[in-house]
Design a protein around this motif. Structure first.
Motif, PDB file in Angstrom:
ATOM      1  N   LEU A 213       0.841  -1.199   0.000  1.00 42.19           N
ATOM      2  CA  LEU A 213       0.000   0.000   0.000  1.00 42.19           C
ATOM      3  C   LEU A 213       0.874   1.247   0.000  1.00 42.19           C
ATOM      4  O   LEU A 213       1.938   1.276   0.596  1.00 42.19           O
ATOM      5  N   ARG A 214       0.359   2.277  -0.641  1.00 45.38           N
ATOM      6  CA  ARG A 214       1.061   3.550  -0.650  1.00 45.38           C
ATOM      7  C   ARG A 214       0.647   4.425   0.529  1.00 45.38           C
ATOM      8  O   ARG A 214       1.453   5.190   1.048  1.00 45.38           O
ATOM      9  N   SER A 215      -0.601   4.323   0.913  1.00 43.03           N
ATOM     10  CA  SER A 215      -1.089   5.242   1.959  1.00 43.03           C
ATOM     11  C   SER A 215      -2.232   4.611   2.742  1.00 43.03           C
ATOM     12  O   SER A 215      -3.384   4.963   2.549  1.00 43.03           O
ATOM     13  N   ARG A 216      -1.912   3.655   3.601  1.00 44.59           N
ATOM     14  CA  ARG A 216      -2.948   3.071   4.450  1.00 44.59           C
ATOM     15  C   ARG A 216      -3.376   4.126   5.478  1.00 44.59           C
ATOM     16  O   ARG A 216      -2.522   4.748   6.116  1.00 44.59           O
ATOM     17  N   PRO A 217      -4.684   4.329   5.645  1.00 48.88           N
ATOM     18  CA  PRO A 217      -5.151   5.299   6.649  1.00 48.88           C
ATOM     19  C   PRO A 217      -4.603   4.954   8.034  1.00 48.88           C
ATOM     20  O   PRO A 217      -4.474   3.779   8.397  1.00 48.88           O
ATOM     21  N   GLU A 218      -4.296   5.987   8.798  1.00 46.47           N
ATOM     22  CA  GLU A 218      -3.652   5.785  10.101  1.00 46.47           C
ATOM     23  C   GLU A 218      -4.498   4.918  11.032  1.00 46.47           C
ATOM     24  O   GLU A 218      -3.964   4.095  11.782  1.00 46.47           O
ATOM     25  N   GLU A 219      -5.819   5.076  10.983  1.00 47.60           N
ATOM     26  CA  GLU A 219      -6.658   4.303  11.897  1.00 47.60           C
ATOM     27  C   GLU A 219      -6.530   2.803  11.646  1.00 47.60           C
ATOM     28  O   GLU A 219      -6.595   1.998  12.578  1.00 47.60           O
ATOM     29  N   GLU A 330      -5.581   1.552  -5.725  1.00 44.81           N
ATOM     30  CA  GLU A 330      -4.418   2.408  -5.975  1.00 44.81           C
ATOM     31  C   GLU A 330      -3.760   2.070  -7.310  1.00 44.81           C
ATOM     32  O   GLU A 330      -3.335   2.965  -8.059  1.00 44.81           O
ATOM     33  N   ALA A 331      -3.691   0.765  -7.629  1.00 46.72           N
ATOM     34  CA  ALA A 331      -3.067   0.357  -8.895  1.00 46.72           C
ATOM     35  C   ALA A 331      -3.861   0.875 -10.088  1.00 46.72           C
ATOM     36  O   ALA A 331      -3.287   1.389 -11.061  1.00 46.72           O
ATOM     37  N   LYS A 332      -5.171   0.756 -10.044  1.00 48.05           N
ATOM     38  CA  LYS A 332      -6.017   1.238 -11.132  1.00 48.05           C
ATOM     39  C   LYS A 332      -5.950   2.766 -11.245  1.00 48.05           C
ATOM     40  O   LYS A 332      -5.954   3.328 -12.335  1.00 48.05           O
ATOM     41  N   ASN A 333      -5.885   3.424 -10.119  1.00 43.92           N
ATOM     42  CA  ASN A 333      -5.832   4.884 -10.109  1.00 43.92           C
ATOM     43  C   ASN A 333      -4.518   5.379 -10.718  1.00 43.92           C
ATOM     44  O   ASN A 333      -4.490   6.380 -11.444  1.00 43.92           O
ATOM     45  N   GLU A 334      -3.425   4.675 -10.435  1.00 47.97           N
ATOM     46  CA  GLU A 334      -2.134   5.032 -11.015  1.00 47.97           C
ATOM     47  C   GLU A 334      -2.153   4.813 -12.526  1.00 47.97           C
ATOM     48  O   GLU A 334      -1.596   5.626 -13.290  1.00 47.97           O
ATOM     49  N   ALA A 335      -2.776   3.722 -12.953  1.00 43.33           N
ATOM     50  CA  ALA A 335      -2.871   3.463 -14.386  1.00 43.33           C
ATOM     51  C   ALA A 335      -3.689   4.547 -15.085  1.00 43.33           C
ATOM     52  O   ALA A 335      -3.362   4.970 -16.205  1.00 43.33           O
ATOM     53  N   ALA A 337      -3.950   7.653 -14.099  1.00 44.75           N
ATOM     54  CA  ALA A 337      -3.158   8.886 -14.102  1.00 44.75           C
ATOM     55  C   ALA A 337      -2.056   8.864 -15.154  1.00 44.75           C
ATOM     56  O   ALA A 337      -1.634   9.911 -15.653  1.00 44.75           O
ATOM     57  N   SER A 338      -1.588   7.672 -15.515  1.00 49.66           N
ATOM     58  CA  SER A 338      -0.501   7.563 -16.486  1.00 49.66           C
ATOM     59  C   SER A 338      -0.960   7.823 -17.906  1.00 49.66           C
ATOM     60  O   SER A 338      -0.139   8.035 -18.799  1.00 49.66           O
ATOM     61  N   ARG A 339      -2.257   7.761 -18.156  1.00 48.36           N
ATOM     62  CA  ARG A 339      -2.850   8.053 -19.464  1.00 48.36           C
ATOM     63  C   ARG A 339      -2.374   7.101 -20.556  1.00 48.36           C
ATOM     64  O   ARG A 339      -2.362   7.449 -21.721  1.00 48.36           O
ATOM     65  N   ARG A 340      -1.996   5.899 -20.170  1.00 41.24           N
ATOM     66  CA  ARG A 340      -1.593   4.914 -21.159  1.00 41.24           C
ATOM     67  C   ARG A 340      -2.704   3.920 -21.457  1.00 41.24           C
ATOM     68  O   ARG A 340      -2.482   2.906 -22.096  1.00 41.24           O
ATOM     69  N   VAL A 341      -3.892   4.188 -20.968  1.00 40.58           N
ATOM     70  CA  VAL A 341      -5.004   3.253 -21.141  1.00 40.58           C
ATOM     71  C   VAL A 341      -6.241   4.025 -21.563  1.00 40.58           C
ATOM     72  O   VAL A 341      -6.246   5.261 -21.622  1.00 40.58           O
ATOM     73  N   GLU A 349     -14.166   2.050 -13.722  1.00 41.75           N
ATOM     74  CA  GLU A 349     -13.673   0.986 -12.847  1.00 41.75           C
ATOM     75  C   GLU A 349     -13.056   1.564 -11.574  1.00 41.75           C
ATOM     76  O   GLU A 349     -13.250   1.035 -10.475  1.00 41.75           O
ATOM     77  N   VAL A 350     -12.318   2.669 -11.725  1.00 35.58           N
ATOM     78  CA  VAL A 350     -11.704   3.318 -10.562  1.00 35.58           C
ATOM     79  C   VAL A 350     -12.770   3.843  -9.614  1.00 35.58           C
ATOM     80  O   VAL A 350     -12.661   3.705  -8.390  1.00 35.58           O
ATOM     81  N   ASP A 351     -13.810   4.429 -10.169  1.00 34.65           N
ATOM     82  CA  ASP A 351     -14.896   4.931  -9.324  1.00 34.65           C
ATOM     83  C   ASP A 351     -15.550   3.794  -8.544  1.00 34.65           C
ATOM     84  O   ASP A 351     -15.876   3.949  -7.362  1.00 34.65           O
ATOM     85  N   GLY A 352     -15.746   2.653  -9.227  1.00 31.90           N
ATOM     86  CA  GLY A 352     -16.325   1.501  -8.549  1.00 31.90           C
ATOM     87  C   GLY A 352     -15.434   0.982  -7.437  1.00 31.90           C
ATOM     88  O   GLY A 352     -15.901   0.619  -6.357  1.00 31.90           O
ATOM     89  N   LEU A 353     -14.111   0.963  -7.687  1.00 33.28           N
ATOM     90  CA  LEU A 353     -13.167   0.512  -6.665  1.00 33.28           C
ATOM     91  C   LEU A 353     -13.102   1.495  -5.496  1.00 33.28           C
ATOM     92  O   LEU A 353     -12.932   1.093  -4.338  1.00 33.28           O
TER      93      LEU A 353
END
Length: 422
Positions: A213-219, A330-335, A337-341, A349-353
């Motif tokens: 994970l890149r940013s697990r919530p602190e709680e 996070e993986a789908k969101n990064e993909a 943002a990369s604009r390669r898809v 799909e990202v919204d659903g996740l």
């Protein structure tokens, strides 16, 4: 039914058997109030806690009016050409409108309970589904399905179903309803996810865990730390308790050899015969008290501790599933943002996740406090019951030896006779 329970020393003495082998993990529902004034005696202390505990339970029951009650009883052994297994009667009484009747009676085997738990976990990956006992028996158990083992399992399965019955979400699961009401489960059990589907989930989970994970919530980081710490402590207490009971069994074996020695000595020592027989009787009676205390610890404290050893593993699995859901998002969101898809397709799909992550987080947060309250109540119950039994044990042994001292105390007239003779 015999007085012995499933052997308590089950660390490192497991034999892997079929799916029907399990151990009891059950305890009663009571609580202990900290910081109370010290009563006048151990017995009054126990009574005070009992009264406070019963008041708390009544308040809780009023606040959470139950509308579904489940009992597991009447075990029956079934023998086929290839296996032997136990079927249990599951009786359900309910006032819920979604049920076709107010009472149902079905018969289930351990495999059916496994099916129910797996379906609940699949449909609610970040809810804390109460664990079932393991599929093993202890080394040294003479009969695979002796009476004590069957009763141990029955109580564990009864507890499992009632944990689900009081859960505000799991109790409304369609799979739970099917389990309680449908006569034959085989057709429903065949409707589970296929092998390739399960493989896909496993591969995805492994990939997510490797990526991290890149940013697990602190709680949830704090929750993970709590789970790890709880697991270490409960496992340690569980193992030490089992070792203590093992040592007490060895002590009991010594007592059983100790008493006859005094009896035999009394036969050859006429002047000491009476006190020797008295000591033999005291040792024997203390041995019976020790045996009862060991049985109580094996039936109450060990099952409660080991139940939460299993719960700790369940919590770790729930935390992993939550992390996997977030890692996939996070993986789908990064993909994206990369604009390669294909952004339009991936955005949906990202919204659903994102929704799935939020639902998973909310489910776990809601269940977390429920689990903690239940855990604390169950363990306080076991500790209180153990303390009560220890008080009773030592009081009984003290009374045994005090009676011996009184019986050996010379009467005043005897003392005077002795002085006159001298």
């Amino acid at each position: 039914m015999s007085g012995q329970t499933v052997p308590a020393d089950f660390s490192g003495h497991m034999l892997d058997l079929d799916e029907d082998e399990d151990l009891e993990v059950f305890s009663k529902n009571t609580s202990l109030v900290d910081g109370s004034p010290m009563p006048n005696s151990p017995s009054s202390m126990v009574n005070q806690y009992r009264l406070e505990e019963e008041e708390e339970e009544e308040e809780e029951q009023d606040a959470n009016a139950r509308d579904i009650f489940v009992s597991v009883d009447n075990p029956e052994s079934h023998v086929t050409a290839i296996e032997t297994f136990i079927m249990y009667r599951v009786v359900t009484k309910t006032t819920r409108s979604e049920f076709d009747s107010s009472e149902f009676e079905v018969r289930r085997r351990y495999q059916d309970f496994l099916w129910l738990r797996s379906r609940l976990e699949e449909n609610h990956p970040t809810l804390i589904v109460h664990p079932l006992p393991e599929k093993f028996v202890m080394k040294g158990m003479v009969e695979r399905f002796n009476d004590d083992f069957i009763e141990t399992r029955r109580k564990a399965l009864h507890r499992f179903l009632n944990k689900i019955a009081v859960h505000p979400i799991l109790s409304y699961s369609q799979h739970f309803k099917v389990f309680l009401t449908v006569e034959e489960l085989m057709s429903h059990r065949k409707q589970g996810p296929g092998f390739l589907s399960r493989m896909g989930e496993t591969v995805r989970a492994v990939a997510n865990s490797v990526r991290g994970l890149r940013s697990r919530p602190e709680e949830f980081t704090l929750m993970q730390e709590y789970v790890d710490d709880f697991s270490n402590k409960i496992c340690s207490v569980d193992k030490v308790t089992q070792r203590i009971i093992k040592e007490q069994r060895e002590y009991l074996d010594e007592l059983k050899q100790y008493s006859p020695t005094y009896s035999q000595w009394a036969e050859s020592e006429e002047e000491l015969a009476e006190p020797l027989r008295g000591v033999a009787s005291c040792v024997e009676r203390c041995g019976l008290e020790t045996e009862e205390q060991i049985q109580h610890l094996s039936q109450v404290l060990v099952p409660a501790l080991h139940e939460y050893v299993l719960c700790a593993e369940t919590l770790k699995a729930v935390m992993r599933r939550r992390d996997n859901i977030q890692a996939e998002f996070e993986a789908k969101n990064e993909a994206l943002a990369s604009r390669r898809v294909d952004q339009e397709a991936l955005q949906e799909e990202v919204d659903g996740l994102a929704d799935r992550v939020e639902l998973a987080n909310n489910a776990l947060k809601g269940d977390w406090s429920r689990w903690q309250n239940s855990m604390r109540t169950d363990l306080k119950t076991a500790f209180l019951s153990t303390a009560e039994k220890n008080v009773e044990y030592y009081e009984q042994c003290l009374a045994v030896w005090e009676s011996f001292l009184l019986s050996q105390r010379a009467e005043p007239s005897e003392q005077n006779d002795g002085e006159d003779a001298s």
